[in-house]
Enzyme design. Sequence first.
Site, PDB file in Angstrom:
ATOM      1  N   SER A  50       0.671  -1.219  -0.034  1.00 39.23           N
ATOM      2  CA  SER A  50      -0.026   0.228  -0.009  1.00 39.23           C
ATOM      3  C   SER A  50       0.784   1.267  -0.031  1.00 39.23           C
ATOM      4  O   SER A  50       0.404   2.497  -0.379  1.00 39.23           O
ATOM      5  CB  SER A  50      -1.075   0.070   1.223  1.00 39.23           C
ATOM      6  OG  SER A  50      -0.398  -0.148   2.409  1.00 39.23           O
ATOM      7  N   HIS A  60      -5.374  -3.807  -2.322  1.00 33.39           N
ATOM      8  CA  HIS A  60      -5.248  -2.777  -2.964  1.00 33.39           C
ATOM      9  C   HIS A  60      -5.192  -3.208  -4.538  1.00 33.39           C
ATOM     10  O   HIS A  60      -5.135  -2.557  -5.689  1.00 33.39           O
ATOM     11  CB  HIS A  60      -3.936  -2.081  -3.202  1.00 33.39           C
ATOM     12  CG  HIS A  60      -3.877  -1.301  -1.669  1.00 33.39           C
ATOM     13  ND1 HIS A  60      -4.558   0.092  -1.761  1.00 33.39           N
ATOM     14  CD2 HIS A  60      -3.630  -1.526  -0.306  1.00 33.39           C
ATOM     15  CE1 HIS A  60      -4.433   0.666  -0.122  1.00 33.39           C
ATOM     16  NE2 HIS A  60      -3.999  -0.694   0.375  1.00 33.39           N
ATOM     17  N   LYS A 103     -11.971  -0.052  -1.196  1.00 37.35           N
ATOM     18  CA  LYS A 103     -10.977   0.889  -1.983  1.00 37.35           C
ATOM     19  C   LYS A 103     -11.600   1.080  -3.580  1.00 37.35           C
ATOM     20  O   LYS A 103     -12.636   1.544  -3.690  1.00 37.35           O
ATOM     21  CB  LYS A 103      -9.796   0.084  -1.934  1.00 37.35           C
ATOM     22  CG  LYS A 103      -9.114   0.307  -0.382  1.00 37.35           C
ATOM     23  CD  LYS A 103      -7.759  -0.401  -0.079  1.00 37.35           C
ATOM     24  CE  LYS A 103      -7.386  -0.122   1.165  1.00 37.35           C
ATOM     25  NZ  LYS A 103      -8.176  -0.975   2.053  1.00 37.35           N
TER      26      LYS A 103
END
Length: 375
Positions: A162, A190, A221
């Site tokens: 990240s 992610h 996300k």
Amino acid sequence: MYRRTRLIQGRQSAWVEMAGKRVLLLCSNNYLGLADHPALIEAAVNAATQFGVSSGASRLVSGTMELHERLETALAHFKQTPAALVFNSGYAANTGIIPALAGRGDVIFSDRLNHASIVDGALLSGARLVRYPHNDPNALARLLEKHRGTGRALVVTDGVFSMDGDLAPLREIVRLKTDHKALLMVDDAHGSGVLGEQGRGVAEMLGVADGVDIQMGTFGKALGSYGAYAATSQELRELLLNRARSFIFSTSLPPAVLAASLAAIELVRSEEGACLRNQLRSNCDQFRNSMCSAGFTLSDGNTQIVPLMTREADTTMRFSELLLAEGLYVQGIRPPTVPAGSCRLRFTLMATHGHDDLAWAAERIVAVGRRMGVI
């Protein structure tokens, strides 16, 4: 090092309002721009109208509703795994899954740059935590051999890291976990929705999904909603359902959130989702190229996370403040999130950024960088 929050007024979009000023948002994990997508909003509103605003209890009491089962079925189909289990957040997932899989007498092998929630999950487990150098399969191989026969071996790694935006070497890690009969868990928070031809994440992108025992991902996300999941075998799902304390002892996610997540999965799998991923890749290439051409030092990653290295905390936070004054919001990252001397501005790109937006931003970043002597 003192932290404070910044208030965004209105929706999470490519452009947002802060303190009455319109600014370009360049530090959000809303990678596909789904946080204010009409399909997700409509699904959430309809679910709240039909099912109410709370599940009322934990999953093992009375908090398993129709939408929980529908979402887990859709997840398993999307990730091409036999089963899936929904958690309330990525942090809750990692601090629940890891202690359910390993305990005293076992060994957890964790990449040194793994997310804090993985470290906390390992510490909660009571197992021995062995951290290997970042993205170093050779070092991992030596450590697995050193601890062979010491209880269960669990290898845990981020899929996309990240703070650096680079990928785990999953092909090599899968081979090692097979050779050493270890379990492998990948935190793909992610990568989910972004990477791979179908947006299934880094394991799909690298062609090793069958070798990963647990794929953890989040909805907050790229998928634009909230919550997390473990995509895994039916047997491991049953184990987590009975042993993951963050799952057992938390009120379950509310209907509106579940419905938005269902809509997000459907959208990611659609032609529109493919177009958004293509646009995001194009934006990443444009922005990264403009930063490299200007002479900034970037990390080695090649994803939607673009860290611009600024080294010292004072420089980093001053850079962030000057960019905000220019109409760009990007957050400075400093210890303890990253080691001392490796501070950075963590730029994150969204599919909903326009090429003109990014060109405009690059001009201002370069100008401020030169003024500060960062370039």
